[in-house]
Design an enzyme around this catalytic site. Structure first.
Site, mmCIF file in Angstrom:
data_model
loop_
_atom_site.group_PDB
_atom_site.id
_atom_site.type_symbol
_atom_site.label_atom_id
_atom_site.label_comp_id
_atom_site.label_asym_id
_atom_site.label_seq_id
_atom_site.Cartn_x
_atom_site.Cartn_y
_atom_site.Cartn_z
ATOM 1 N N LYS A 182 22.024 44.855 2.982
ATOM 2 C CA LYS A 182 20.945 45.763 2.847
ATOM 3 C C LYS A 182 21.685 47.122 3.537
ATOM 4 O O LYS A 182 21.846 46.997 4.970
ATOM 5 C CB LYS A 182 19.612 45.750 3.538
ATOM 6 C CG LYS A 182 18.645 46.846 2.951
ATOM 7 C CD LYS A 182 17.744 47.020 4.004
ATOM 8 C CE LYS A 182 17.917 48.000 5.302
ATOM 9 N NZ LYS A 182 18.451 49.176 5.079
ATOM 10 N N GLU A 260 25.644 45.046 17.063
ATOM 11 C CA GLU A 260 26.408 46.305 17.529
ATOM 12 C C GLU A 260 25.344 47.463 17.511
ATOM 13 O O GLU A 260 25.217 48.044 16.425
ATOM 14 C CB GLU A 260 27.520 46.518 16.645
ATOM 15 C CG GLU A 260 28.722 47.265 17.567
ATOM 16 C CD GLU A 260 28.826 48.999 16.864
ATOM 17 O OE1 GLU A 260 28.047 49.558 17.896
ATOM 18 O OE2 GLU A 260 29.383 49.235 15.804
ATOM 19 N N CYS A 294 28.913 55.577 17.243
ATOM 20 C CA CYS A 294 28.331 55.053 18.495
ATOM 21 C C CYS A 294 29.332 55.281 19.693
ATOM 22 O O CYS A 294 28.750 54.902 20.640
ATOM 23 C CB CYS A 294 27.728 53.771 18.144
ATOM 24 S SG CYS A 294 28.755 52.685 17.193
ATOM 25 N N GLU A 392 21.225 59.030 23.766
ATOM 26 C CA GLU A 392 22.535 59.347 22.982
ATOM 27 C C GLU A 392 22.170 60.685 22.082
ATOM 28 O O GLU A 392 21.074 60.542 21.420
ATOM 29 C CB GLU A 392 22.742 58.243 22.060
ATOM 30 C CG GLU A 392 24.052 57.912 21.322
ATOM 31 C CD GLU A 392 24.130 56.534 20.672
ATOM 32 O OE1 GLU A 392 23.356 56.020 20.407
ATOM 33 O OE2 GLU A 392 25.477 56.398 20.341
HETATM 34 P P1 ADP Z 1 19.550 54.594 12.739
HETATM 35 O O1 ADP Z 1 18.870 55.479 13.708
HETATM 36 O O2 ADP Z 1 20.894 55.042 12.690
HETATM 37 O O3 ADP Z 1 18.790 55.072 11.190
HETATM 38 P P2 ADP Z 1 18.382 52.152 12.667
HETATM 39 O O4 ADP Z 1 18.780 50.954 13.405
HETATM 40 O O5 ADP Z 1 17.138 52.757 12.626
HETATM 41 O O6 ADP Z 1 19.468 53.075 13.028
HETATM 42 O O7 ADP Z 1 18.913 51.565 11.295
HETATM 43 C C1 ADP Z 1 19.849 50.801 11.072
HETATM 44 C C2 ADP Z 1 19.801 49.824 9.621
HETATM 45 O O8 ADP Z 1 18.563 49.098 10.090
HETATM 46 C C3 ADP Z 1 19.323 50.780 8.469
HETATM 47 O O9 ADP Z 1 19.911 49.770 7.252
HETATM 48 C C4 ADP Z 1 17.849 50.662 8.424
HETATM 49 O O10 ADP Z 1 17.338 50.482 7.130
HETATM 50 C C5 ADP Z 1 17.444 49.045 8.858
HETATM 51 N N1 ADP Z 1 16.276 48.998 9.824
HETATM 52 C C6 ADP Z 1 15.505 49.899 10.365
HETATM 53 N N2 ADP Z 1 14.432 49.431 10.573
HETATM 54 C C7 ADP Z 1 14.400 48.108 10.207
HETATM 55 C C8 ADP Z 1 13.605 46.922 10.713
HETATM 56 N N3 ADP Z 1 12.364 47.121 11.030
HETATM 57 N N4 ADP Z 1 13.909 45.690 9.962
HETATM 58 C C9 ADP Z 1 14.855 45.527 9.378
HETATM 59 N N5 ADP Z 1 15.773 46.646 8.936
HETATM 60 C C10 ADP Z 1 15.622 47.724 9.715
#
Ligand code: ADP
Length: 490
Positions: A182, A260, A294, A392
């Site tokens: 995804k 990561e 990052c 950050e």
């Molecule tokens: P950022 O703040 O850079 O958007 P995230 O950790 O929120 O970082 O998002 C990184 C990835 O994790 C994206 O592909 C996002 O859709 C996915 N993501 C965010 N929340 C969830 C969740 N609860 N379960 C699974 N995937 C998630």
């Protein structure tokens, strides 16, 4: 504004499951915004749990045949994928610039970087050797062989739409795993184009399955993969809170994990540093992708003896950076990903100024360019009481801390839950050894600001996660060891 590609078919607006490019079961689509204009320019399917299930079933069905493909042939397919990525780097770069905002030259550079992981793991696929173990007793043969773990799930962020997914998929395919992935909701088009080229390179149907989804549906897609024991490994790049959630949710099925996560990198300039080299290193490390990586230095510590000189040289470079949309050939700093990102940088700057920091250059939004542009900024007189020191920033802002003592600066540098990257500049060989050993991070740049490379292990410690991407160790994350013990041979 439309997006013109030399190969129009690289703009994919459906996702591949089992070799079939399809809409979401729901039929719903969501829009992708160009961050420079904050306007939608394309849409993709908004997948949900049903699509995640179909993707997983396809990956599971494809696994036995893919793991049986000789490593040499998997390697050749990856080598073709690498060649196609490089051949179409301009088109792929255009996709990245459009959905993510980075300048075109930088986006094309990201494709070369992404491809380097594919090239690397094409070569590693044929070198996944095991061991022949000297038996402790007579009449036995003992072997340790490496096997692909099975289906892996990959979840990626938006800041490197090609590199983050390539460095997960390439080692997985090299190892003989099949994939469900995804991509980040903001930047799915690049990963769809990468998947189209993987198919063209000969990756069989069902080996690489993608599901695009809006933020609202992200969890419903990933939850299916978390709950299913057929997913043997989860690899994630993103924020620490989401990483923690994924680790907890993987506990029931005991998945292998690579996480990561966020960073809060210190960059230390000692009094004996080559200041020009240190400024060059900081510019390279900090302003790549407008400060949205990052491994970007987030806290710059400069020894009092060279502080003013360093700040003057830095400000001279930062104040002439060209901020512009990716369509401008001279652009060096593009827009931030969205308004939320701009507001965070603004909040950090305002908070620091309110607590006594001094603005050396920048410090403003650039609304004439678009809502998501922010001036490259340098602040001095910052300290540990300010938000920017513990959170950050993820934007084009450099806070400079003044220090006098090596011991104290190391304590400050390590005084964060994170541990991804750190950097320092000095010409003293004994200090190099001391400081490199003392820094709590997975990567250390020593008189060097650009540390990432496909040949090197990338990953963090502490709240920055675990697991390594790239390097000879990278493929191990997708394999397990099986011990074969044959008795009765005497
Ligand atoms: P950022 O703040 O850079 O958007 P995230 O950790 O929120 O970082 O998002 C990184 C990835 O994790 C994206 O592909 C996002 O859709 C996915 N993501 C965010 N929340 C969830 C969740 N609860 N379960 C699974 N995937 C998630």
């Amino acid at each position: 504004m439309s997006l013109t590609l030399q190969r129009a078919d690289l703009l994919r607006t459906t996702f591949p499951v089992g070799g079939d490019w399809r809409e979401a079961v729901s039929g719903v689509r969501y829009e992708i915004e160009d961050p420079a204009l904050a306007q939608a320019f394309a849409s993709v399917p908004d997948g949900d749990a049903r699509d995640a299930q179909a993707a997983l079933d396809a990956a599971d069905a494809a696994f036995p045949a893919w793991r049986a493909v000789p490593a040499r042939d998997r390697s050749r397919i990856l080598a073709r994928w690498n060649a196609l990525l490089l051949e179409h780097r301009e088109d792929l770069g255009r996709l990245i610039s459009r959905e993510q905002g980075k300048p075109l030259a930088e986006a094309i550079g990201e494709i070369a970087y992404a491809a380097s992981y594919v090239e690397w793991f094409a070569a590693e696929a044929v070198r996944a050797y095991g061991d022949v173990i000297p038996p402790p007793v007579r009449g036995r043969q003992m072997l340790a062989v490496k096997e692909p773990v099975g289906v892996i799930a990959a979840i990626t962020p938006w800041n490197f739409p090609a590199a983050m997914i390539a460095r997960k998929i390439a080692p997985a395919l090299a190892a003989g795993c099949t994939v469900v992935a995804k991509p980040a909701e903001d930047t799915p088009l690049t990963s769809l184009a990468l998947a189209a080229l993987a198919e063209e390179a000969g990756v069989p149907a069902g080996v690489l399955n993608l599901v695009t989804a809006s933020r609202a549906n992200a969890a419903s897609v990933v939850d299916v993969w978390l709950a299913d024991a057929r997913v043997r490994k989860l690899t994630f790049t993103g924020s620490t809170p989401v990483g923690r959630h994924l680790a907890r949710a993987s506990a029931d099925t005991l998945k292998k994990l690579s996480l990561e996560l966020g960073g809060n990198a210190p960059f230390i300039v000692f009094e004996d540093a080559d200041l020009d080299a240190a400024v060059d290193g900081l510019m390279a490390a900090k302003f790549r992708n407008a400060g949205q990586t990052c491994v970007c230095p987030n806290r710059v510590y400069v020894h009092a003896a060279v502080h003013d000189d360093f700040v003057a040289r830095l400000a001279a470079r930062v104040s002439v950076l060209k901020v512009a949309p990716a369509t401008d050939a001279d652009a060096q700093i593009g827009p931030l990903i969205n308004l939320r990102a701009v507001e965070k940088v603004e909040r950090h700057v305002q908070d620091a100024l309110a607590r006594g920091a001094r603005l050396v250059t920048g410090g403003q939004r650039l609304p004439a360019l678009g809502p998501n542009f922010y001036q490259p900024t340098v602040l001095t007189g910052v300290d540990g009481s300010m938000e920017l020191s513990c959170e950050e920033t993820f934007g084009p802002m450099v806070p400079v801390f003044r220090f006098e003592d090596e011991h104290a600066v190391l304590a400050e540098a390590n005084g964060t839950p994170y541990g991804l990257a750190s950097y320092f500049y000095t010409r003293d060989v004994r200090r190099i050894a001391r400081v490199a050993a003392a820094l709590e991070s997975g990567l250390v740049g020593i008189n060097e600001g650009a540390v990432a490379a496909e040949a090197a292990p990338f990953g963090g410690v502490k709240a920055s996660g675990y697991g390594r991407e790239g390097a000879r160790q990278g493929i191990e994350e997708y394999m397990h060891l099986k011990y074969l013990c044959q008795g009765g041979l005497d």
